[in-house]
Design an enzyme around this catalytic site. Structure first.
Site, short mmCIF file in Angstrom:
data_model
loop_
_atom_site.label_atom_id
_atom_site.label_comp_id
_atom_site.label_asym_id
_atom_site.label_seq_id
_atom_site.Cartn_x
_atom_site.Cartn_y
_atom_site.Cartn_z
N HIS A 1 51.31 11.15 18.22
CA HIS A 1 50.63 12.42 17.93
C HIS A 1 50.30 12.44 16.43
CE1 HIS A 1 49.92 16.69 17.40
NE2 HIS A 1 49.81 16.80 18.72
N GLU B 1 42.65 13.55 20.32
CA GLU B 1 43.24 14.67 19.58
C GLU B 1 42.58 14.78 18.21
OE1 GLU B 1 46.25 16.37 21.86
OE2 GLU B 1 46.89 16.16 19.79
P1 PGA Z 1 47.16 23.14 19.86
O1 PGA Z 1 47.89 21.71 19.77
O2 PGA Z 1 46.85 23.38 21.31
O3 PGA Z 1 48.12 24.11 19.31
O4 PGA Z 1 45.89 23.02 19.08
C1 PGA Z 1 47.35 20.67 20.49
C2 PGA Z 1 48.05 19.38 20.22
O5 PGA Z 1 48.67 19.21 19.16
O6 PGA Z 1 48.00 18.52 21.06
#
Ligand code: PGA
Length: 226
Positions: free
Chosen positions: A100, A157
């Site tokens: 991530h 992402e």
């Molecule tokens: P968020 O986070 O939905 O709060 O934007 C998404 C993620 O980090 O995958």
């Protein structure tokens, strides 16, 4: 099949996690109403055992699975503080979110670190959910052993969209999904970044699922999204 990941990140104490599961169970008929939907809870590590126990009754939770938010890049052994796949045995962990952007930015994880975590996950029969942004799709694919590519789910992402409310245009997501499939082969691709009950449908139309942060923290909001 579509996938909806609830990534709680480092939020919630034990009581909050219990409350979330209680609310989730109360609304379970709603969450289970789509046969072609998997709901995956990615709690912080200390809540894993408790949630795993709650999900054990598979009759009650047939479409709900468990993910970890990270994994050790090493096997079991003398790696203080790290959580290895051996530590996870018996908890029915089906997925591991790996690489991530928060791991890359705050903990300085590299493509190679993520690749080693993918090795660990695959060896343990856990499906890696490899997170990428546009800058490192190809380098991340290159770092991961090619024979593991088809075992991965890849999450697009975009940093600009994570936790900002500034969600990515679904047309752009289509472009990036294609790029990811060029690099990884015919893999499942999901999208994450400010997904909520208003925009989720747009993303499920163009990819295989969503990784949800903020909108997964309250059951009401998550229910609306699902
Ligand atoms: P968020 O986070 O939905 O709060 O934007 C998404 C993620 O980090 O995958």
């Amino acid at each position: 099949m579509k996938y909806i990941f609830a990534n709680w990140k480092s939020n919630k104490n034990r009581k909050d996690a219990e409350h979330w599961m209680d609310e989730f169970d109360k609304n379970y008929a709603h969450f289970a109403s789509h046969e072609d939907l998997e709901i995956i809870i990615a709690p912080p590590m200390p809540s894993l055992m408790f949630i795993s126990n709650r999900l054990l009754d598979r009759q009650k939770h047939p479409h709900v699975y468990l993910a970890v938010q990270d994994l050790s890049s090493y096997p079991a052994g003398s790696y203080t503080g790290a959580v290895s796949t051996v530590n996870l045995e018996g908890f029915n962990v089906k997925y591991a979110i790996l690489g991530h952007s928060e791991r890359r930015n705050y903990f300085e994880e590299s493509d190679m670190d993520v690749a080693k975590k993918v090795d660990q996950a695959v060896e343990a029969g856990i499906t890696p959910v490899v997170c990428v942004d546009e800058d490192y799709i190809e380098s991340q694919a290159y770092a991961i052993d090619k024979k593991h590519h088809k075992k991965c789910i890849v999450a697009y992402e975009p940093l600009s969209a994570i936790g900002t409310g500034d969600e990515m245009n679904p047309k752009k997501v289509v472009e990036v999904v294609n790029r990811i499939r060029k690099a990884f082969g015919d893999v499942r691709v999901i999208y994450g970044g400010s997904v909520d009950g208003d925009n989720v449908k747009d993303y499920l139309e163009v990819c295989d699922g969503v990784l949800v942060g903020g909108a997964s923290l309250k059951v009401d909001e998550f229910k609306r999204l699902v």
